[in-house]
Design an enzyme around this catalytic site. Structure first.
Site, PDB file in Angstrom:
ATOM      1  N   TRP A 101       0.829  -1.350  -0.074  1.00  0.00           N
ATOM      2  CA  TRP A 101      -0.079   0.119   0.068  1.00  0.00           C
ATOM      3  C   TRP A 101       0.823   1.123  -0.040  1.00  0.00           C
ATOM      4  O   TRP A 101       0.751   2.237  -0.740  1.00  0.00           O
ATOM      5  CB  TRP A 101      -0.856  -0.101   1.071  1.00  0.00           C
ATOM      6  N   ASP A 171      -1.419   6.429   6.559  1.00  0.00           N
ATOM      7  CA  ASP A 171      -2.489   5.633   6.153  1.00  0.00           C
ATOM      8  C   ASP A 171      -2.879   4.609   7.306  1.00  0.00           C
ATOM      9  O   ASP A 171      -2.039   3.766   7.683  1.00  0.00           O
ATOM     10  CB  ASP A 171      -2.273   5.017   4.690  1.00  0.00           C
ATOM     11  N   LYS A 195     -11.895  -1.796   6.542  1.00  0.00           N
ATOM     12  CA  LYS A 195     -11.071  -2.851   7.399  1.00  0.00           C
ATOM     13  C   LYS A 195     -11.867  -2.969   8.856  1.00  0.00           C
ATOM     14  O   LYS A 195     -12.080  -3.942   9.153  1.00  0.00           O
ATOM     15  CB  LYS A 195      -9.587  -2.548   7.187  1.00  0.00           C
TER      16      LYS A 195
HETATM   17  C1  LIG Z   1      -7.150  -1.729   2.164  1.00  0.00           C
HETATM   18  C2  LIG Z   1      -5.942  -0.709   2.094  1.00  0.00           C
HETATM   19  C3  LIG Z   1      -5.943   0.168   1.170  1.00  0.00           C
HETATM   20  C4  LIG Z   1      -6.981   0.368  -0.045  1.00  0.00           C
HETATM   21  O1  LIG Z   1      -8.306   0.676   0.340  1.00  0.00           O
HETATM   22  P1  LIG Z   1      -9.279   0.819  -0.663  1.00  0.00           P
HETATM   23  O2  LIG Z   1     -10.578   1.710   0.044  1.00  0.00           O
HETATM   24  O3  LIG Z   1      -9.541  -0.300  -1.235  1.00  0.00           O
HETATM   25  O4  LIG Z   1      -8.654   1.921  -1.534  1.00  0.00           O
HETATM   26  C5  LIG Z   1      -5.118   1.242   1.180  1.00  0.00           C
HETATM   27  N1  LIG Z   1      -4.293   1.283   2.401  1.00  0.00           N
HETATM   28  C6  LIG Z   1      -4.187   0.167   3.368  1.00  0.00           C
HETATM   29  C7  LIG Z   1      -3.332   0.050   4.608  1.00  0.00           C
HETATM   30  C8  LIG Z   1      -5.247  -1.094   2.972  1.00  0.00           C
HETATM   31  O5  LIG Z   1      -5.132  -1.904   3.968  1.00  0.00           O
END
Ligand SMILES: *Cc1c(COP(=O)(O)O)cnc(C)c1O
Length: 360
Positions: A101, A171, A195
């Site tokens: 990511w 993030d 998540k």
């Molecule tokens: C799942 C995830 C993403 C991507 O998320 P989307 O909502 O599908 O764009 C980005 N960063 C992390 C750490 C993730 O676990």
């Protein structure tokens, strides 16, 4: 009805109480005679939903007044472009690459500014967090970017990097609301909600007000400009109304559980059950260095691909879903987010013990 233990990395398990409450309100939300899905985003009922969601999130995370909370479409990935577009001043940013990511975020940012990769753990398949206490961060970097919990590899920063005075952007998609954080240490703290919070399709972006550009830049799409969204209270266009409603319910559930201190204790307890088992097992091994282990995503392997596949198959038949590891890592991964009950982890460990015994 029978529910499984769902160890999916995302979209992921939600609290059963929340799902039941949403079900009970499906046809008639609080006497409005309609579902939240059918409701105008300009209605007083929906305004109350989004206002309550923001207020509850602010309380849970203790968000300072000089930060805006934005509910934005497009998941976390859309922010991979929105962040460089909005934060670009000198045209340079530092990225720490600890997994897929962060890597994707860096690649996307490269379209808009110079990306300097100041550290990486790719040399060991992202199984650790690099030492970030004294990195060579360019003086003129507009920000330092991290992915705080690496969903795929199961690592987590235990201390934030020394940004040497630069703005930190993080993030937190897969560790959002899993423990208390000091929001004031971040310029932006954001994540996709599917998540650890709610249904897919939305990111929550918590941004220090002074980082929102005052003027709309004609090169930044209107929808991606933080100013557009901040000025409109996340209601510039039709937002993901139902997702906001569900997130709001999860915030109330977290408050009722006792808040983020209590969630942290619970999450530590759950993760310990699994890691303690992995550490003594002759068959299953964790893939991450112990000091950087995530509380949320726990990857493990047997070292034998056929045995891994057998385990995943038998686990599924026994009611443990989505244990297959990410396609880039193989093996297994158990995601044990806030909504995974302790009993789910205990039952998984019992199943693993039995499988080990039977497959010696
Ligand atoms: C799942 C995830 C993403 C991507 O998320 P989307 O909502 O599908 O764009 C980005 N960063 C992390 C750490 C993730 O676990």
């Amino acid at each position: 009805m029978s529910r499984v233990y769902n160890f999916s990395a995302g979209p992921a398990v939600l609290p059963e109480e929340v799902l039941k409450e949403a079900a009970s309100e499906m046809l008639d939300y609080k006497g409005t005679g309609m579902s939240v899905m059918e409701m105008s985003h300009r209605s007083p009922a929906f305004q109350q939903i989004i206002d309550d969601a923001e207020a509850d999130l602010r309380e849970l995370m203790n968000i300072p007044d000089n930060y805006k909370v934005l509910f934005l479409q497009g998941g976390a990935s859309t922010q991979f472009s929105a962040i460089p577009m909005n934060l670009k001043k000198n045209g340079k940013a530092a990225y720490i690459v600890t997994g897929q990511w962060a890597k994707k975020a860096a690649q996307e940012a490269e379209k808009y500014l110079d990306v300097v990769r100041v550290a990486s753990s790719e040399d060991k398949t992202f199984s650790y967090i690099p030492d970030c206490s004294d990195l060579d961060i360019p003086e003129d970097a507009d920000y330092v970017y991290i992915c705080e919990n690496n969903t795929i590899y199961g690592t987590k920063y235990k201390t934030l990097p020394n940004t040497k005075g630069h703005i930190l952007v993080s993030d937190v998609s897969s560790c959002f609301l899993s423990e208390p954080v000091d929001v004031s240490k971040y310029g932006i703290i954001y994540g996709g909600v599917q998540k650890n919070i709610g249904p897919a399709g939305m990111a929550i972006v918590i941004i220090r007000e002074d980082l929102i550009p005052e003027e709309l830049d004609s090169n930044v799409p209107t929808m991606l400009a933080f100013k557009t969204q901040a000025d409109a209270g996340s209601l510039y266009n039709t937002p993901p109304c139902y997702t906001i409603y569900m997130c709001g319910k999860v915030f109330k559930w977290l408050k009722a559980m006792g808040g983020l201190e209590v969630m942290k204790e619970r999450n530590e307890k759950k993760a310990k059950i699994l890691y303690d088992f992995l550490d003594q097992s002759d068959m299953f091994k964790g893939t991450v260095v112990p000091e950087d282990r995530s509380l949320m995503n726990v990857p493990f392997v047997t070292g034998d691909e056929e045995l891994d596949a057998k385990f995943v198959k038998e686990a599924k038949a026994a009611g443990f879903e989505n244990l297959k590891g990410h396609r880039t890592v193989g093996g297994m991964r158990a995601s044990i987010y806030n909504a995974m009950p302790i009993e789910g982890v205990e039952a998984l460990v019992e199943f693993m013990k039995k499988f080990e015994e039977e497959n010696k």
